[in-house]
Design a protein around this motif. Structure first.
Motif, mmCIF file in Angstrom:
data_model
loop_
_atom_site.group_PDB
_atom_site.id
_atom_site.type_symbol
_atom_site.label_atom_id
_atom_site.label_comp_id
_atom_site.label_asym_id
_atom_site.label_seq_id
_atom_site.Cartn_x
_atom_site.Cartn_y
_atom_site.Cartn_z
ATOM 1 N N LEU A 89 0.834 -1.202 0.000
ATOM 2 C CA LEU A 89 0.000 0.000 0.000
ATOM 3 C C LEU A 89 0.868 1.251 0.000
ATOM 4 C CD1 LEU A 89 -2.847 -0.953 2.533
ATOM 5 C CD2 LEU A 89 -2.928 -0.983 0.020
ATOM 6 N N SER A 90 1.999 1.186 0.713
ATOM 7 C CA SER A 90 2.902 2.331 0.764
ATOM 8 C C SER A 90 3.432 2.667 -0.630
ATOM 9 C CB SER A 90 4.059 2.038 1.721
ATOM 10 O OG SER A 90 4.965 3.106 1.757
ATOM 11 N N ARG A 93 0.738 4.149 -2.877
ATOM 12 C CA ARG A 93 0.527 5.569 -2.570
ATOM 13 C C ARG A 93 1.635 6.412 -3.205
ATOM 14 N NH1 ARG A 93 0.528 7.657 3.599
ATOM 15 N NH2 ARG A 93 2.606 6.728 3.452
ATOM 16 N N MET A 100 -3.861 7.203 1.205
ATOM 17 C CA MET A 100 -4.023 6.361 2.383
ATOM 18 C C MET A 100 -4.065 7.233 3.639
ATOM 19 S SD MET A 100 -1.831 2.929 3.354
ATOM 20 C CE MET A 100 -0.271 3.740 3.016
ATOM 21 N N THR A 121 -7.131 1.470 8.512
ATOM 22 C CA THR A 121 -6.516 2.072 7.337
ATOM 23 C C THR A 121 -7.605 2.399 6.323
ATOM 24 O OG1 THR A 121 -4.502 0.771 7.660
ATOM 25 C CG2 THR A 121 -4.841 1.733 5.479
ATOM 26 N N TYR A 122 -7.611 3.646 5.849
ATOM 27 C CA TYR A 122 -8.584 4.093 4.851
ATOM 28 C C TYR A 122 -7.827 4.397 3.562
ATOM 29 C CZ TYR A 122 -12.022 4.793 8.610
ATOM 30 O OH TYR A 122 -12.892 4.614 9.658
ATOM 31 N N ILE A 123 -8.312 3.863 2.451
ATOM 32 C CA ILE A 123 -7.672 4.164 1.170
ATOM 33 C C ILE A 123 -8.706 4.679 0.174
ATOM 34 C CG2 ILE A 123 -5.866 2.430 1.521
ATOM 35 C CD1 ILE A 123 -7.272 0.666 -0.527
ATOM 36 N N MET A 166 -2.517 1.472 9.938
ATOM 37 C CA MET A 166 -1.898 1.884 8.684
ATOM 38 C C MET A 166 -0.422 1.494 8.638
ATOM 39 S SD MET A 166 -2.081 5.593 6.781
ATOM 40 C CE MET A 166 -0.764 6.411 7.666
ATOM 41 N N SER A 170 0.422 -1.021 5.569
ATOM 42 C CA SER A 170 1.218 -0.463 4.470
ATOM 43 C C SER A 170 2.412 -1.334 4.112
ATOM 44 C CB SER A 170 1.697 0.942 4.837
ATOM 45 O OG SER A 170 2.558 0.890 5.969
#
Length: 682
Positions: A89-90, A93, A100, A121-123, A166, A170
């Motif tokens: 996820l990192s 982003r 994120m 965690t919100y994306i 998060m 991530s």
């Protein structure tokens, strides 16, 4: 019985010489097979870490435009491949695929109050097309971890809520980003994927992933981390065999990173199970790249860029490297208050004046996806192994016979039995032990024969000291090369060329021939009885120790320490010497070893020249043992192509002889001037 033993022992020495020669001749086809192997793959692949490019772009004003521009420049500079990691996820982003947030930031954005104990965690996806490609990947990853997810949206942008902090979410690895893979392929880059062992090994999932990578042209993976995919504490062999089968099925090989402090767990097994579909990889790290981002003068930067280019050329030409992996990092110049460009110097090192890529292509390599060596063998191999065993043992016994000739027959029989037994117990241990023994004994025998030539009076029979010196240098070097042939033939397995195995104990080669030849010179080179030899030993050890002896011992220890500090991969060299080495490399194509052509060979030649007139010049000649062991040691770097090592030692002997001739001229000038001056001073 004693008479019978003497009758058979006396002719053994001549027999040993012939057995050594026969073993050497039998070894030549194996050496040629290795030459064919290490010249079977000539494609070199320059790979840039795409994650690093994203890190650098992240501090730029227009990240996407920066990435697009740098990709074009990389392609023009000869960087044909991009390394893509398992996505996180990192990283998504950083690629601007998603945004994120943690629970607190999400509540601030939506101006609402959530659960005070929530830390999710919100994306949000960049657009609908991105959502369609990434959401299945994200959902599959977190569902496999039993982490709950649910849809979320903000201002007409779709997203997800992942019920994990998060910081933790991530880092969870997923399949490589399909959007990035397609974008890079569309721009003409080959893909090298870095796979880790951070996810549970599931055969069907790994097969699906490797097939998808194969479909976009991936030919090789680099292990990310300390363990290969499939390595577990339990059932390791089963999983590694499955992983190897999947790699082979999908036509994907491995890259072995050189100079790792610790080998990656399971790599050797995986390499073996894939029939050594492995290439060597040289890593230009972020720390290495820092020096190309510092604010220095143009002249100093030009030297650094040239040094990097030289480094890449040497890696490919001298160390069987077929993949060069480039890393970089974002650099902020606080003193000048601006962002430094860390990549322009890379392009200069690759394609600038005396750049690495033109020079690599000039010596016969091509840019392209790296390929593993095609292993060549010979039907002569099994027969050659038999003669190698006999010849190798004979060479060791021949060295011992200079000290105890009466034991030759006994040692030969014991040696053959011992070597055969070791081969049965461990073929690898046998090969390394016999290779080390022959590597030590060949230069020792060569040097002891040279010493015997002087001690026996053979040198004094030559009318020309110059011809004698040149002949002795050539003859001694050729005898030392016998050890080279044995080492190359005994250790001709592909694992040594790609450094999955290393020649252990070779550091002994740096001192043992000096010790062996030195003991022979001091105590055994005279034609006298054992009683006389032991008396000589007792005399040496009962000398009165004076201040002069203490100083001499200190100087000798200092010389040994300096010699060892200059030897091997950890050897130290000054900045001036590094420039001199670079000059030699760029001028000659292959750099001769400094201790050979500037020191050992010239001194040996001068000593042999003087030995025709002065018997004690043998002590000066003895210093040449360093050059002889260095000849063998050059070929003990088994990752260096044979023709490179052969050129290196040839240069060493030729230039050493030329410098030796200069020393002889200087000696004659000084000696004749002294003779003219001495009568005048009386």
């Amino acid at each position: 019985m004693v008479q019978w033993y003497k009758t058979w022992n006396n002719p053994v020495k001549n027999l040993l010489i012939w057995l050594v020669i026969i073993g050497m001749l039998a070894a030549l086809p194996l050496a040629y097979a290795r030459h064919l192997t290490e010249t079977s793959a000539n494609k070199v692949e320059f790979v840039f870490d795409y994650r690093d490019l994203l890190d650098i772009a992240d501090i730029q004003t227009n990240p996407k435009s920066y990435v697009d521009e740098q990709l074009k420049q990389m392609k023009a500079a000869g960087i044909g491949s991009m390394a893509v990691y398992e996505s996180t996820l990192s990283e998504l982003r950083e690629s601007r695929r998603i945004e994120m947030f943690n629970s607190r930031d999400a509540m601030a954005m939506t101006q609402s109050f959530g659960e005070p104990n929530e830390n999710f965690t919100y994306i949000l996806y960049a657009d609908q097309a991105t959502q369609q490609q990434l959401e299945p990947l994200i959902l599959k990853t977190f569902n496999s971890l039993n982490v709950a997810t649910k849809p979320w949206s903000f201002k007409n942008r779709s997203g997800l809520i992942i019920q994990m902090s998060m910081d933790e979410a991530s880092m969870k690895p997923m399949d490589p980003d399909p959007i990035t893979l397609k974008m890079l392929k569309d721009q003409g880059f080959d893909i090298v994927v870095r796979l880790s062992n951070r996810r549970p090994f599931v055969t069907n999932e790994m097969d699906r992933l490797l097939k998808s990578l194969h479909d976009i042209g991936v030919k090789r993976i680099i292990v990310d981390g300390n363990e290969v995919p499939g390595y577990t504490e339990e059932n390791t062999d089963v999983n590694l065999n499955k992983m190897a089968d999947l790699l082979h099925k999908n036509g994907i090989g491995l890259a072995a990173i050189e100079l790792l402090k610790e080998p990656q767990k399971g790599f050797s097994t995986l390499a073996k199970q894939t029939n050594y579909d492995v290439v060597r990889l040289h890593s230009f790290t972020e720390k290495d790249g820092e020096k190309l981002s510092e604010q220095v003068t143009k002249a100093e930067m030009a030297d650094r860029v040239q040094g990097v280019a030289d480094r890449f050329v040497l890696a490919v030409k001298d160390r069987n490297i077929r993949m060069v992996f480039l890393n970089a990092k974002p650099v902020k110049n606080i003193d000048k208050g601006k962002l430094a460009d860390p990549l322009s110097a890379y392009y200069q090192a690759l394609q600038g004046p005396d750049g690495a890529i033109p020079r690599i292509e000039k010596v016969g390599f091509k840019l392209g996806q790296a390929e593993a060596f095609t292993v060549h063998t010979t039907a002569w191999q099994k027969v050659a192994r038999f003669f190698l065993l006999i010849g190798g043992v004979s060479l060791v016994v021949l060295a011992v016979s200079f000290f105890v000739p009466e034991a030759s027959l006994f040692l030969f029989i014991i040696g053959i039995i011992g070597a055969a037994g070791m081969h049965i117990l461990s073929a690898n241990l046998y090969a390394q032990a016999l290779a080390l023994a022959t590597a030590v004994c060949a230069p020792s025998v060569a040097m002891m024969l040279a010493i015997r030539s002087v001690r026996s009076g053979a040198a004094a029979q030559w009318k020309s000291g110059l011809l004698y010196g040149l002949w002795m240098l050539l003859k001694t070097s050729l005898i030392s090369l016998i050890g080279v042939v044995y080492v190359v033939a005994l250790l001709n397995h592909i694992t040594y060329s790609i450094v999955l195995q290393q020649f252990r104990g070779v550091s002994a080669l740096h001192l043992l021939p000096i010790a062996i030849a030195g003991v022979y010179l001091l105590f055994f080179s005279e034609n006298n009885t054992y009683r006389d030899k032991f008396a000589r030993v007792r005399q040496v050890f009962t000398f009165n120790i004076t201040v002069l002896w203490v100083v001499a011992a200190a100087v000798a220890l200092g010389a040994i320490f300096y010699y060892l500090s200059r030897t091997g991969n950890e050897g130290q060299a000054s900045a001036v010497e590094k420039l001199f080495r670079s000059f030699l490399e760029n001028t000659l194509g292959v750099r001769p070893r400094t201790k050979e052509f500037l020191f050992a060979h010239p001194i040996f030649l001068l000593g042999a020249y003087l030995a025709v007139r002065y018997r004690n010049a043998v002590y000066l000649m003895f210093i040449g043992v360093i050059g002889q062991l260095s000849i063998v040691d050059t070929f003990c770097h088994l990752h260096t192509p044979l023709h490179i090592s052969l050129i290196r030692i040839t240069y060493g002997v030729v230039f050493g002889a030329l410098i030796g001739l200069v020393l002889i001229v200087i000696w004659e000038i000084v000696a004749r001037s002294w003779k003219r001056w001495v009568p005048q001073s009386k």
